[in-house]
Design a protein around this motif. Structure first.
Motif, short mmCIF file in Angstrom:
data_model
loop_
_atom_site.label_atom_id
_atom_site.label_comp_id
_atom_site.label_asym_id
_atom_site.label_seq_id
_atom_site.Cartn_x
_atom_site.Cartn_y
_atom_site.Cartn_z
N VAL A 42 -1.81 -14.42 -2.16
CA VAL A 42 -1.14 -13.55 -1.19
C VAL A 42 0.25 -14.10 -0.87
O VAL A 42 1.23 -13.35 -0.81
CB VAL A 42 -1.99 -13.40 0.08
N VAL A 43 0.36 -15.41 -0.67
CA VAL A 43 1.66 -16.02 -0.40
C VAL A 43 2.62 -15.73 -1.54
O VAL A 43 3.77 -15.34 -1.32
CB VAL A 43 1.52 -17.55 -0.17
N ASN A 44 2.17 -15.90 -2.78
CA ASN A 44 3.04 -15.66 -3.93
C ASN A 44 3.43 -14.20 -4.08
O ASN A 44 4.50 -13.88 -4.57
CB ASN A 44 2.41 -16.21 -5.21
N ALA A 45 2.57 -13.30 -3.62
CA ALA A 45 2.87 -11.87 -3.72
C ALA A 45 3.78 -11.38 -2.60
O ALA A 45 4.64 -10.52 -2.82
CB ALA A 45 1.56 -11.07 -3.71
N PHE A 46 3.63 -11.95 -1.39
CA PHE A 46 4.30 -11.36 -0.23
C PHE A 46 5.17 -12.31 0.60
O PHE A 46 5.93 -11.84 1.44
CB PHE A 46 3.26 -10.74 0.73
N TYR A 47 5.04 -13.61 0.42
CA TYR A 47 5.69 -14.56 1.34
C TYR A 47 6.67 -15.53 0.67
O TYR A 47 7.08 -16.49 1.29
CB TYR A 47 4.64 -15.38 2.09
N ARG A 48 7.04 -15.30 -0.59
CA ARG A 48 7.89 -16.28 -1.27
C ARG A 48 9.25 -16.42 -0.61
O ARG A 48 9.88 -17.47 -0.70
CB ARG A 48 8.02 -15.92 -2.74
N THR A 49 9.72 -15.38 0.07
CA THR A 49 11.02 -15.46 0.73
C THR A 49 10.90 -15.60 2.25
O THR A 49 11.90 -15.56 2.95
CB THR A 49 11.87 -14.21 0.40
N ALA A 50 9.69 -15.81 2.73
CA ALA A 50 9.47 -15.99 4.18
C ALA A 50 10.11 -17.30 4.63
O ALA A 50 10.23 -18.24 3.84
CB ALA A 50 7.98 -15.99 4.48
N PRO A 51 10.48 -17.36 5.90
CA PRO A 51 11.03 -18.62 6.43
C PRO A 51 10.02 -19.76 6.25
O PRO A 51 8.82 -19.56 6.36
CB PRO A 51 11.26 -18.33 7.91
N ARG A 52 10.55 -20.93 5.98
CA ARG A 52 9.71 -22.12 5.79
C ARG A 52 9.98 -23.11 6.90
O ARG A 52 11.05 -23.07 7.49
CB ARG A 52 9.99 -22.73 4.42
N PRO A 53 9.07 -23.98 7.20
CA PRO A 53 7.78 -24.15 6.55
C PRO A 53 6.84 -22.98 6.84
O PRO A 53 6.91 -22.35 7.88
CB PRO A 53 7.23 -25.46 7.12
N LEU A 54 5.98 -22.74 5.87
CA LEU A 54 5.00 -21.67 5.96
C LEU A 54 3.63 -22.32 6.15
O LEU A 54 3.27 -23.26 5.43
CB LEU A 54 5.04 -20.83 4.68
N LEU A 55 2.89 -21.83 7.12
CA LEU A 55 1.60 -22.41 7.47
C LEU A 55 0.44 -21.50 7.07
O LEU A 55 0.60 -20.29 6.98
CB LEU A 55 1.52 -22.63 8.98
N ALA A 56 -0.71 -22.12 6.91
CA ALA A 56 -1.97 -21.39 6.78
C ALA A 56 -2.86 -21.85 7.93
O ALA A 56 -3.16 -23.04 8.04
CB ALA A 56 -2.63 -21.67 5.44
N LEU A 57 -3.21 -20.92 8.80
CA LEU A 57 -4.11 -21.22 9.91
C LEU A 57 -5.53 -21.00 9.43
O LEU A 57 -5.84 -19.95 8.86
CB LEU A 57 -3.84 -20.28 11.09
N LEU A 58 -6.40 -21.98 9.62
CA LEU A 58 -7.81 -21.83 9.30
C LEU A 58 -8.52 -21.45 10.58
O LEU A 58 -8.53 -22.21 11.55
CB LEU A 58 -8.38 -23.13 8.73
N LEU A 59 -9.07 -20.25 10.57
CA LEU A 59 -9.68 -19.67 11.77
C LEU A 59 -11.20 -19.66 11.67
O LEU A 59 -11.75 -19.27 10.64
CB LEU A 59 -9.19 -18.23 11.96
N ASP A 60 -11.83 -20.06 12.74
CA ASP A 60 -13.28 -19.97 12.85
C ASP A 60 -13.61 -18.58 13.41
O ASP A 60 -13.32 -18.30 14.58
CB ASP A 60 -13.79 -21.07 13.77
N GLU A 61 -14.18 -17.74 12.58
CA GLU A 61 -14.50 -16.37 13.00
C GLU A 61 -15.34 -16.33 14.28
O GLU A 61 -15.19 -15.43 15.09
CB GLU A 61 -15.29 -15.64 11.91
N ASP A 62 -16.23 -17.29 14.43
CA ASP A 62 -17.12 -17.30 15.60
C ASP A 62 -16.38 -17.58 16.90
O ASP A 62 -16.92 -17.34 17.98
CB ASP A 62 -18.23 -18.33 15.41
N ARG A 63 -15.18 -18.11 16.82
CA ARG A 63 -14.40 -18.42 18.02
C ARG A 63 -13.39 -17.33 18.37
O ARG A 63 -12.67 -17.45 19.35
CB ARG A 63 -13.69 -19.76 17.85
N LEU A 64 -13.30 -16.31 17.56
CA LEU A 64 -12.40 -15.19 17.84
C LEU A 64 -13.05 -14.27 18.87
O LEU A 64 -14.24 -13.95 18.77
CB LEU A 64 -12.12 -14.38 16.57
N THR A 65 -12.27 -13.84 19.85
CA THR A 65 -12.81 -12.84 20.78
C THR A 65 -12.57 -11.43 20.25
O THR A 65 -13.28 -10.51 20.63
CB THR A 65 -12.20 -13.00 22.19
N ALA A 66 -11.59 -11.27 19.37
CA ALA A 66 -11.33 -9.96 18.75
C ALA A 66 -12.31 -9.75 17.59
O ALA A 66 -12.77 -10.71 16.97
CB ALA A 66 -9.89 -9.89 18.25
N ARG A 67 -12.59 -8.52 17.33
CA ARG A 67 -13.50 -8.14 16.24
C ARG A 67 -12.86 -8.48 14.90
O ARG A 67 -11.68 -8.24 14.68
CB ARG A 67 -13.75 -6.63 16.34
#
Length: 117
Positions: A42-67
């Motif tokens: 996905v990064v290579n398809a859509f984010y190659r020109t995004a501002p850097r540094p570029l992060l990947a957040l690892l999210l625990d689905e069980d801790r999300l209050t949103a669906r």
């Protein structure tokens, strides 16, 4: 764990509030990926020109209050992602408590995302 890609400046912009990227207002959900390999594609398809540094957040689905709903990409997956791959979509802001790790995208000499560290 699910993955969400964000430029560092955007992630740091309002640290005392749940994270709500532009896609939440535009698309109605926060785009996420199911694993590291898909995230890099996905990064290579859509984010190659995004501002850097570029992060990947690892999210625990069980801790999300949103669906969180796993759905097919529309109109289809990005190049390099198998047809039928489901993507997690978070239908609300991301609770910062759901972020278990923050990794940075590593780039190769050709400007392609090569890994997360």
């Amino acid at each position: 764990m699910i993955y969400h890609v964000v430029p560092l400046a955007e992630w740091d912009a309002d640290p005392d509030r749940p994270y709500a990227p532009a896609s939440l207002a535009e698309d109605g959900f926060v785009h996420c990926s199911p694993d590291e390999e898909t995230t890099l594609t996905v990064v290579n398809a859509f984010y190659r020109t995004a501002p850097r540094p570029l992060l990947a957040l690892l999210l625990d689905e069980d801790r999300l209050t949103a669906r969180c709903v796993w759905e097919a990409a529309v109109p289809g997956p990005p190049p390099g992602v198998a047809e039928g791959t489901l993507f997690p979509h978070v239908f609300g802001p991301v609770d910062r408590e759901a972020v278990q790790r923050v990794l940075e995208v590593r780039w190769d000499e050709e400007g392609r995302a090569a890994g997360l560290s």
